[in-house]
Design a protein around this motif. Sequence first.
Motif, PDB file in Angstrom:
ATOM      1  N   ARG A 162       0.800  -1.227   0.000  1.00  0.00           N
ATOM      2  CA  ARG A 162       0.000   0.000   0.000  1.00  0.00           C
ATOM      3  C   ARG A 162       0.838   1.286   0.000  1.00  0.00           C
ATOM      4  O   ARG A 162       0.452   2.269  -0.613  1.00  0.00           O
ATOM      5  CB  ARG A 162      -0.934   0.015   1.204  1.00  0.00           C
ATOM      6  CG  ARG A 162      -1.772   1.278   1.234  1.00  0.00           C
ATOM      7  CD  ARG A 162      -2.837   1.244   2.277  1.00  0.00           C
ATOM      8  NE  ARG A 162      -3.580   2.501   2.230  1.00  0.00           N
ATOM      9  CZ  ARG A 162      -4.193   3.010   3.263  1.00  0.00           C
ATOM     10  NH1 ARG A 162      -4.173   2.375   4.418  1.00  0.00           N
ATOM     11  NH2 ARG A 162      -4.845   4.132   3.155  1.00  0.00           N
ATOM     12  N   GLY A 163       1.982   1.316   0.620  1.00  0.00           N
ATOM     13  CA  GLY A 163       2.755   2.551   0.739  1.00  0.00           C
ATOM     14  C   GLY A 163       3.637   2.888  -0.451  1.00  0.00           C
ATOM     15  O   GLY A 163       4.329   3.902  -0.448  1.00  0.00           O
ATOM     16  N   ILE A 164       3.591   2.060  -1.487  1.00  0.00           N
ATOM     17  CA  ILE A 164       4.469   2.252  -2.646  1.00  0.00           C
ATOM     18  C   ILE A 164       3.943   3.374  -3.552  1.00  0.00           C
ATOM     19  O   ILE A 164       2.748   3.480  -3.802  1.00  0.00           O
ATOM     20  CB  ILE A 164       4.574   0.939  -3.466  1.00  0.00           C
ATOM     21  CG1 ILE A 164       5.066  -0.225  -2.601  1.00  0.00           C
ATOM     22  CG2 ILE A 164       5.449   1.127  -4.706  1.00  0.00           C
ATOM     23  CD1 ILE A 164       6.472  -0.110  -2.113  1.00  0.00           C
ATOM     24  N   SER A 165       4.848   4.201  -4.056  1.00  0.00           N
ATOM     25  CA  SER A 165       4.584   5.197  -5.106  1.00  0.00           C
ATOM     26  C   SER A 165       3.516   6.227  -4.753  1.00  0.00           C
ATOM     27  O   SER A 165       2.597   6.472  -5.524  1.00  0.00           O
ATOM     28  CB  SER A 165       4.218   4.509  -6.428  1.00  0.00           C
ATOM     29  OG  SER A 165       5.335   3.827  -6.929  1.00  0.00           O
ATOM     30  N   ASN A 166       3.664   6.875  -3.630  1.00  0.00           N
ATOM     31  CA  ASN A 166       2.855   8.045  -3.337  1.00  0.00           C
ATOM     32  C   ASN A 166       3.532   9.230  -4.023  1.00  0.00           C
ATOM     33  O   ASN A 166       4.639   9.103  -4.532  1.00  0.00           O
ATOM     34  CB  ASN A 166       2.746   8.251  -1.822  1.00  0.00           C
ATOM     35  CG  ASN A 166       1.454   8.904  -1.400  1.00  0.00           C
ATOM     36  OD1 ASN A 166       0.925   9.748  -2.103  1.00  0.00           O
ATOM     37  ND2 ASN A 166       0.956   8.499  -0.239  1.00  0.00           N
ATOM     38  N   VAL A 167       2.885  10.386  -4.034  1.00  0.00           N
ATOM     39  CA  VAL A 167       3.429  11.539  -4.744  1.00  0.00           C
ATOM     40  C   VAL A 167       3.261  12.784  -3.873  1.00  0.00           C
ATOM     41  O   VAL A 167       2.205  12.987  -3.271  1.00  0.00           O
ATOM     42  CB  VAL A 167       2.697  11.737  -6.099  1.00  0.00           C
ATOM     43  CG1 VAL A 167       3.217  12.970  -6.825  1.00  0.00           C
ATOM     44  CG2 VAL A 167       2.843  10.509  -6.975  1.00  0.00           C
ATOM     45  N   THR A 168       4.289  13.627  -3.842  1.00  0.00           N
ATOM     46  CA  THR A 168       4.204  14.865  -3.079  1.00  0.00           C
ATOM     47  C   THR A 168       3.308  15.872  -3.808  1.00  0.00           C
ATOM     48  O   THR A 168       3.403  16.038  -5.017  1.00  0.00           O
ATOM     49  CB  THR A 168       5.602  15.479  -2.864  1.00  0.00           C
ATOM     50  OG1 THR A 168       6.210  15.742  -4.129  1.00  0.00           O
ATOM     51  CG2 THR A 168       6.496  14.544  -2.067  1.00  0.00           C
ATOM     52  N   VAL A 169       2.404  16.504  -3.051  1.00  0.00           N
ATOM     53  CA  VAL A 169       1.526  17.532  -3.620  1.00  0.00           C
ATOM     54  C   VAL A 169       1.786  18.897  -2.977  1.00  0.00           C
ATOM     55  O   VAL A 169       1.200  19.890  -3.380  1.00  0.00           O
ATOM     56  CB  VAL A 169       0.026  17.154  -3.492  1.00  0.00           C
ATOM     57  CG1 VAL A 169      -0.283  15.952  -4.364  1.00  0.00           C
ATOM     58  CG2 VAL A 169      -0.365  16.930  -2.048  1.00  0.00           C
ATOM     59  N   LYS A 170       2.647  18.935  -1.972  1.00  0.00           N
ATOM     60  CA  LYS A 170       3.079  20.165  -1.326  1.00  0.00           C
ATOM     61  C   LYS A 170       4.594  20.131  -1.226  1.00  0.00           C
ATOM     62  O   LYS A 170       5.215  19.083  -1.388  1.00  0.00           O
ATOM     63  CB  LYS A 170       2.458  20.308   0.066  1.00  0.00           C
ATOM     64  CG  LYS A 170       0.955  20.480   0.058  1.00  0.00           C
ATOM     65  CD  LYS A 170       0.441  20.708   1.456  1.00  0.00           C
ATOM     66  CE  LYS A 170      -1.080  20.907   1.424  1.00  0.00           C
ATOM     67  NZ  LYS A 170      -1.615  21.069   2.777  1.00  0.00           N
ATOM     68  N   ASN A 171       5.178  21.275  -0.909  1.00  0.00           N
ATOM     69  CA  ASN A 171       6.631  21.330  -0.747  1.00  0.00           C
ATOM     70  C   ASN A 171       7.081  20.896   0.641  1.00  0.00           C
ATOM     71  O   ASN A 171       8.237  20.539   0.827  1.00  0.00           O
ATOM     72  CB  ASN A 171       7.157  22.737  -1.035  1.00  0.00           C
ATOM     73  CG  ASN A 171       6.951  23.111  -2.484  1.00  0.00           C
ATOM     74  OD1 ASN A 171       6.137  23.974  -2.794  1.00  0.00           O
ATOM     75  ND2 ASN A 171       7.667  22.473  -3.376  1.00  0.00           N
ATOM     76  N   GLU A 172       6.186  20.958   1.607  1.00  0.00           N
ATOM     77  CA  GLU A 172       6.507  20.498   2.958  1.00  0.00           C
ATOM     78  C   GLU A 172       5.741  19.212   3.230  1.00  0.00           C
ATOM     79  O   GLU A 172       4.515  19.180   3.149  1.00  0.00           O
ATOM     80  CB  GLU A 172       6.142  21.556   4.002  1.00  0.00           C
ATOM     81  CG  GLU A 172       6.536  21.150   5.407  1.00  0.00           C
ATOM     82  CD  GLU A 172       6.241  22.228   6.435  1.00  0.00           C
ATOM     83  OE1 GLU A 172       5.970  21.856   7.590  1.00  0.00           O
ATOM     84  OE2 GLU A 172       6.273  23.425   6.087  1.00  0.00           O
ATOM     85  N   ILE A 173       6.483  18.149   3.533  1.00  0.00           N
ATOM     86  CA  ILE A 173       5.899  16.834   3.776  1.00  0.00           C
ATOM     87  C   ILE A 173       6.156  16.456   5.227  1.00  0.00           C
ATOM     88  O   ILE A 173       7.276  16.605   5.723  1.00  0.00           O
ATOM     89  CB  ILE A 173       6.547  15.769   2.850  1.00  0.00           C
ATOM     90  CG1 ILE A 173       6.525  16.216   1.387  1.00  0.00           C
ATOM     91  CG2 ILE A 173       5.924  14.397   3.060  1.00  0.00           C
ATOM     92  CD1 ILE A 173       5.169  16.511   0.842  1.00  0.00           C
ATOM     93  N   LYS A 174       5.127  15.953   5.902  1.00  0.00           N
ATOM     94  CA  LYS A 174       5.287  15.464   7.274  1.00  0.00           C
ATOM     95  C   LYS A 174       4.844  14.012   7.317  1.00  0.00           C
ATOM     96  O   LYS A 174       3.790  13.652   6.777  1.00  0.00           O
ATOM     97  CB  LYS A 174       4.460  16.292   8.252  1.00  0.00           C
ATOM     98  CG  LYS A 174       4.939  17.717   8.386  1.00  0.00           C
ATOM     99  CD  LYS A 174       4.083  18.488   9.375  1.00  0.00           C
ATOM    100  CE  LYS A 174       4.501  19.938   9.426  1.00  0.00           C
ATOM    101  NZ  LYS A 174       3.606  20.735  10.266  1.00  0.00           N
ATOM    102  N   ILE A 175       5.652  13.190   7.970  1.00  0.00           N
ATOM    103  CA  ILE A 175       5.330  11.774   8.133  1.00  0.00           C
ATOM    104  C   ILE A 175       5.651  11.401   9.575  1.00  0.00           C
ATOM    105  O   ILE A 175       6.797  11.516  10.014  1.00  0.00           O
ATOM    106  CB  ILE A 175       6.145  10.887   7.168  1.00  0.00           C
ATOM    107  CG1 ILE A 175       5.868  11.295   5.716  1.00  0.00           C
ATOM    108  CG2 ILE A 175       5.831   9.399   7.395  1.00  0.00           C
ATOM    109  CD1 ILE A 175       6.818  10.694   4.712  1.00  0.00           C
ATOM    110  N   THR A 176       4.623  10.996  10.303  1.00  0.00           N
ATOM    111  CA  THR A 176       4.824  10.546  11.683  1.00  0.00           C
ATOM    112  C   THR A 176       4.257   9.138  11.822  1.00  0.00           C
ATOM    113  O   THR A 176       3.382   8.722  11.048  1.00  0.00           O
ATOM    114  CB  THR A 176       4.132  11.486  12.694  1.00  0.00           C
ATOM    115  OG1 THR A 176       2.720  11.500  12.432  1.00  0.00           O
ATOM    116  CG2 THR A 176       4.687  12.899  12.600  1.00  0.00           C
TER     117      THR A 176
END
Length: 192
Positions: A162-176
């Motif tokens: 499921r976590g494969i090949s996501n795409v950034t849509v903003k310049n700041e990304i947060k992952i917790t």
Amino acid sequence: MDNCETILGIDSGTDILYKSQILPNLIIGDMDSINSEVLEYYKKKTDVKIYSSKKNETDTELGLKWCIENNKKDIIIFNAMQNRLDHIQGLIANLIFAHKHGLNLKIINKNQKIFIAKNTKLFIEKGVNISLIPLTEVVEGITTEGLEYPLKNENLYFYHSRGISNVTVKNEIKITHRNGLLMLIISEKDVI
């Protein structure tokens, strides 16, 4: 790389450093795949540790052991990855090894940056491919911001993709995340 404590060239990964005009603190490995001209160039400029090709560790693991012995914590390893699945799996094992020994390790090649997420904030271009890959059976409580397919306090499982090949849509990304070991792979046109 400006904040890096140590830059290691691991055998043929050193060729990438050379093309990028980066001087590593150390080149390590059995030197069976590095360009001979690159090796000779760096022998005049930095430390080089050459090992026998008949060894139990991969060149990358030798580099990590050197870092542990020399109390180096923040490490970037340039590695060509050689399009060999066994070498790539070895690198993933090295990420886990480094994490268990308290090292902050990033593995970089021309197009990818790979590291273990620890409540991560990234500043990156929009449209960049990013994969979230569990390295434990489950990674719990993942929340993301700035990705096309957001997660909100959700789990990812080692045996699902499921976590494969996501795409950034903003310049700041947060992952917790709350629990587990989560690997991030950022794929860009040119990382270095």
